[in-house]
Structures are given as C-alpha cells and as structure tokens.
Design an enzyme around this catalytic site. Structure first.
Site, PDB file in Angstrom:
ATOM      1  N   LYS A  50       0.914  -1.070   0.032  1.00 56.42           N
ATOM      2  CA  LYS A  50       0.082   0.081   0.010  1.00 56.42           C
ATOM      3  C   LYS A  50       0.786   1.055   0.007  1.00 56.42           C
ATOM      4  CE  LYS A  50      -3.636   2.567   0.667  1.00 56.42           C
ATOM      5  NZ  LYS A  50      -4.163   2.950  -0.476  1.00 56.42           N
ATOM      6  N   CYS A 133      -2.116   9.640  -6.404  1.00 61.25           N
ATOM      7  CA  CYS A 133      -3.253   9.442  -5.903  1.00 61.25           C
ATOM      8  C   CYS A 133      -4.410  10.850  -5.591  1.00 61.25           C
ATOM      9  CB  CYS A 133      -2.889   9.188  -4.239  1.00 61.25           C
ATOM     10  SG  CYS A 133      -4.371   9.217  -3.162  1.00 61.25           S
TER      11      CYS A 133
HETATM   12  C1  SIN Z   1      -5.984   5.962  -1.696  1.00 60.32           C
HETATM   13  O1  SIN Z   1      -5.565   5.342  -0.835  1.00 60.32           O
HETATM   14  O2  SIN Z   1      -6.870   7.173  -1.514  1.00 60.32           O
HETATM   15  C2  SIN Z   1      -5.823   5.490  -3.074  1.00 60.32           C
HETATM   16  C3  SIN Z   1      -4.403   5.391  -3.345  1.00 60.32           C
HETATM   17  C4  SIN Z   1      -4.186   5.859  -4.768  1.00 60.32           C
HETATM   18  O3  SIN Z   1      -5.106   5.969  -5.587  1.00 60.32           O
HETATM   19  O4  SIN Z   1      -2.944   6.179  -5.210  1.00 60.32           O
END
Ligand code: SIN
Length: 315
Positions: A50, A133
């Site tokens: 993540k 993001c």
């Molecule tokens: C998120 O955590 O909002 C998604 C991450 C991303 O789209 O890079």
C-alpha cells in the site's frame, strides 16, 4: 506422448526478476502484515505495498470504496501503517519475491524523507513512487499532472536516491500530455513506469437512494476496474511509443482475465498489476490469471510474453 512446450510468463523489470508477470496493484489487500504474508505465499510475481506515508494514517471516512459489475470507485485517503512498519516487516521477513515499496508522501518534502529511508533498506527491490493519488482531502492537484514541477522533483531525488525507482502515473487523456511526461521521464534513470492509477474525479450514484456511494469529497473518487481498461491500454501504448526502450512499463487498469493481460502486453507492458478484480477475488486470482494467460499463449503458439511486448498491429 506429446510434450507441451513450457510457456514463459516471467518478467524482467530492469534486472528485477519476476517468476510471473502478474502482481497486485498498490492499495489492494497489501496494507497489513496478514495481507503481505498472503501475497508472499501467493503466485503473484511480486509484492507491492500500500502506498505509505511517513506516519500511519487511518485514511478517509467510510464508506470509501464501492464496486459494481463494471468497476469501482474509491476515496481511501491513503490508509497505511507508515513507512517504518513496511521497512521493519521486510527486515524481519526472509523471502525471495521481489518487493516494491509504494510511497506517496503528502508533500514533496515528505516524499524525499521517505526515499531517504528507503535508500537505507537492503530488502526492497524498488520504490514505486505514487504521483497519482487523487483522494487526499484539501489537495486538489495530482502530482502527476503538475508538469512544471516533476522535472525538478526527479532531479532532486536522483541527487541522493540510489536504488531502483518506478513512477506510478495517473491516466492522461491527451497524446501531447503523455509525450510531455515521457520526455521528462526519459531524462532520468527511472527503472519502470506503472500506468495507470484510477481515473480521478469520478462519480457513481445509487439511483434508488438518490445518493453518492462513498462519503469523502462529496462522493467523488478514483474509478477502477473493467471500465477503465481502454484508458489504461491507450496510456500504455503511448508511453511505450515515447519512453526510452530501457524504461519498462507495468500495466495497470481493468484487468479481469488472461486476455486483458495479453492486451496490456501487446500495447507495451512488460508486467501487469491487478487492482479491483483482486479485491473481488482475493489471492487466488493470481493462479486463475496465470492459467488463463498460459492457455491463451498456448493457443496462439507463443512460448514467451517477450515475443509480443508492444507488437500491436495498426492499420
Ligand atoms: C487512496 O489511498 O486513496 C488510493 C491511493 C491511490 O489511488 O493512489
């Protein structure tokens, strides 16, 4: 007895060797120790974390993810356990699979700090710097659209950062934007480019309740899944055309089947990442997709994915 020829679906991302070209997309079932352990023992070719920040984050308010038959919308807001958790996890874990640490600092300075930390780890195969993001409240510009600053940022990074660096990009909707971004990336020793992240600024509506389906940002979020495949393919194709041949592309967006993977590779991807469909199916998806891809290559009489990377025909 007729012996079937072995089909090679391994990938080589600038020296990082993946037994299978299929891996998870950052963000999907790769946040906790349990998630990462499952990925390690799965048949994914690599583990991507993540996107992490310096400090742990809870992320945006729920509901923040919704899926329908053709896709998904999310505004997660980077919930993650903080970079030290991921570096410690790797320090303790003895495993052979390539490990991509995805980072997404809330500011440019935070990205530099994260990269300094990653630079010290001998266990990561590469950093995937997420410039795409779309879900941070109060931050309207996705860094990957800030053409004026990217060059300066990369210049600063490569003054101190010495490990393989990949860049995760947002989707672009004009050929000239891809040309411009490729021109910038070509100047730096980038190890790979991942495209695309979710399509930003989407809206999905529940017609019965007459509401949006996620809470953050008045319901606006990043769109993923089947529905975005044509945009992923177009971005991969155009980046393949404009990037230096030494910069491999990891395709991401809308993959649900072995045929989808074939299309990504035909457009120029050397490996692929699975997002929305991985959430739907869990880790067994890597076996299914591998089987489907191998079966398709047998039918088409290809012995290796290397035979058709970027070989899309046009009229
Ligand atoms: C998120 O955590 O909002 C998604 C991450 C991303 O789209 O890079």
């Amino acid at each position: 007895m007729i012996m079937k020829k072995k089909i090679d679906i391994s990938a080589n991302i600038n020296g990082i060797k993946l037994a299978s070209c299929i891996m998870n997309a950052s963000g999907v079932l790769c946040t906790t120790e349990v998630d990462l352990n499952k990925l390690i023992v799965s048949s994914s070719g690599a583990v991507v974390t993540k996107s992490c920040t310096l400090k742990p984050r809870k992320g945006n308010l729920e509901p923040r993810y919704f899926e329908w038959n053709m896709g998904s919308i999310n505004s997660m807001g980077l919930p993650n356990l903080g970079i030290d958790f991921y570096l410690d996890f790797l320090e303790k874990k003895n495993h052979q699979k390539p490990f991509f640490l995805s980072i997404s600092g809330l500011t440019i300075e935070e990205n530099y700090i994260l990269l300094h930390k990653a630079n010290l780890s001998s266990h990561i195969s590469a950093v995937e710097l997420n410039l795409s993001c779309p879900n941070i409240i109060g931050k309207d510009q996705v860094l990957g659209y800030d053409f004026n600053n990217i060059s300066k940022i990369l210049e600063n990074i490569f003054k101190f950062y010495k490990k393989p660096l990949g860049i995760k990009l947002p989707p672009y909707f004009e050929n000239k934007h891809i040309q411009k971004m490729a021109f910038i990336l070509n100047k730096y020793p980038i190890s790979f480019v991942t495209c695309i992240n979710s399509l930003p600024n989407g809206l999905f509506i529940d017609i019965n309740k007459e509401t949006v389906v996620i809470q953050p940002k008045m319901g606006f979020g990043g769109i993923g899944g089947k529905t975005i495949k044509p945009f992923a393919l177009a971005n991969i194709r155009q980046f393949y055309t404009y990037l230096r041949k030494e910069i491999p592309i990891i395709g991401c967006g809308g993959i649900c089947s072995g045929e989808d993977i074939f299309e990504h590779i035909l457009c120029g991807a050397s490996a692929v990442q699975i997002g929305t469909q991985f959430i739907k199916e869990g880790v067994s998806i890597f076996d299914r997709l591998r089987k489907e891809l191998v079966h398709l290559l047998q039918k088409k009489k290809y012995t290796s994915i290397n035979r058709f990377i970027g070989k899309l025909n046009v009229f």
